[in-house]
Motif scaffolding. Structure first.
Motif, short mmCIF file in Angstrom:
data_model
loop_
_atom_site.label_atom_id
_atom_site.label_comp_id
_atom_site.label_asym_id
_atom_site.label_seq_id
_atom_site.Cartn_x
_atom_site.Cartn_y
_atom_site.Cartn_z
N PRO A 1 -11.41 16.15 6.80
CA PRO A 1 -10.03 16.24 6.31
C PRO A 1 -9.30 17.44 6.90
O PRO A 1 -9.85 18.54 6.99
CB PRO A 1 -10.18 16.38 4.79
CG PRO A 1 -11.59 16.81 4.56
CD PRO A 1 -12.39 16.39 5.75
N THR A 2 -8.08 17.21 7.34
CA THR A 2 -7.21 18.28 7.83
C THR A 2 -5.91 18.33 7.05
O THR A 2 -5.14 19.27 7.20
CB THR A 2 -6.88 18.11 9.33
OG1 THR A 2 -6.11 16.91 9.51
CG2 THR A 2 -8.13 18.06 10.18
N ILE A 3 -5.66 17.31 6.22
CA ILE A 3 -4.41 17.17 5.48
C ILE A 3 -4.71 16.90 4.01
O ILE A 3 -5.58 16.09 3.69
CB ILE A 3 -3.57 16.00 6.04
CG1 ILE A 3 -3.23 16.22 7.51
CG2 ILE A 3 -2.31 15.77 5.21
CD1 ILE A 3 -2.35 17.41 7.79
N ALA A 4 -3.99 17.58 3.12
CA ALA A 4 -4.04 17.29 1.69
C ALA A 4 -2.66 16.79 1.26
O ALA A 4 -1.64 17.41 1.59
CB ALA A 4 -4.41 18.54 0.90
N ARG A 5 -2.63 15.67 0.59
CA ARG A 5 -1.38 15.06 0.09
C ARG A 5 -1.39 15.21 -1.42
O ARG A 5 -2.31 14.73 -2.09
CB ARG A 5 -1.32 13.59 0.49
CG ARG A 5 -0.06 12.87 0.07
CD ARG A 5 -0.12 11.43 0.60
NE ARG A 5 1.14 10.75 0.46
CZ ARG A 5 1.51 10.02 -0.58
NH1 ARG A 5 0.67 9.89 -1.61
NH2 ARG A 5 2.68 9.44 -0.62
N LYS B 1 -9.19 4.29 1.00
CA LYS B 1 -8.51 4.65 2.25
C LYS B 1 -8.62 6.13 2.61
O LYS B 1 -8.74 6.46 3.78
CB LYS B 1 -7.03 4.26 2.18
CG LYS B 1 -6.78 2.79 1.93
CD LYS B 1 -7.21 1.97 3.11
CE LYS B 1 -6.90 0.50 2.86
NZ LYS B 1 -7.36 -0.34 3.93
N ALA B 2 -8.52 6.99 1.63
CA ALA B 2 -8.54 8.44 1.89
C ALA B 2 -9.98 8.92 2.10
O ALA B 2 -10.94 8.25 1.72
CB ALA B 2 -7.90 9.19 0.72
N LEU B 3 -10.12 10.08 2.71
CA LEU B 3 -11.45 10.68 2.86
C LEU B 3 -11.99 11.18 1.53
O LEU B 3 -13.20 11.23 1.32
CB LEU B 3 -11.39 11.84 3.86
CG LEU B 3 -11.01 11.48 5.29
CD1 LEU B 3 -10.92 12.73 6.15
CD2 LEU B 3 -11.99 10.48 5.87
N GLY B 4 -11.09 11.55 0.62
CA GLY B 4 -11.47 12.03 -0.70
C GLY B 4 -10.26 12.05 -1.61
O GLY B 4 -9.13 12.10 -1.13
N VAL B 5 -10.49 11.98 -2.90
CA VAL B 5 -9.41 11.97 -3.89
C VAL B 5 -9.85 12.78 -5.10
O VAL B 5 -10.98 12.64 -5.57
CB VAL B 5 -9.06 10.53 -4.35
CG1 VAL B 5 -7.96 10.54 -5.39
CG2 VAL B 5 -8.70 9.64 -3.17
#
Length: 111
Positions: free
Chosen positions: A8-12, A41-45
């Motif tokens: 992960p390089t981005i946090a939404r 879909k996301a790498l992590g939540v």
């Protein structure tokens, strides 16, 4: 052939507030309708909830390998909100955007 691990390089970060009496129902609805598809879909939540006397705030942080990967899921611009069908029924106001942050470092157990 093994898949290369994605980093992960981005946090939404999405935030929404409900009235206290709607919080439990919204938590269940949000998980079933919003979080489960996001998990695929996301790498992590991560999901968070803060209860106060006047409102309950929900925060969802999803982690992505890139802005482009995140945009493929949301179908729009990086800060565009993907409202759930019943959000207007539950939320005090509909969020107008999400926060997108570049992930610099992560230490220890975060999930």
């Amino acid at each position: 052939m093994a898949e290369t691990p994605r980093t992960p390089t981005i946090a939404r970060i999405w935030r929404g507030r409900t009235l206290p009496e709607k919080a439990d129902d919204y938590e269940a609805y949000n998980y079933e309708t919003g979080i489960k598809p996001l998990i695929e879909k996301a790498l992590g939540v991560q999901t968070f909830r803060e209860d106060t006397a006047t409102h309950s705030e929900f925060v969802t942080i999803s982690y992505w390998e890139s802005i482009e990967a995140m945009a493929r899921f949301t179908g729009g611009g990086p800060t565009q909100v993907h409202h759930l069908d019943r959000d207007a029924e539950f939320l005090i106001e509909l969020p107008k955007s999400v926060q997108v942050l570049r992930l610099l470092t992560s230490h220890g157990k975060t999930g």
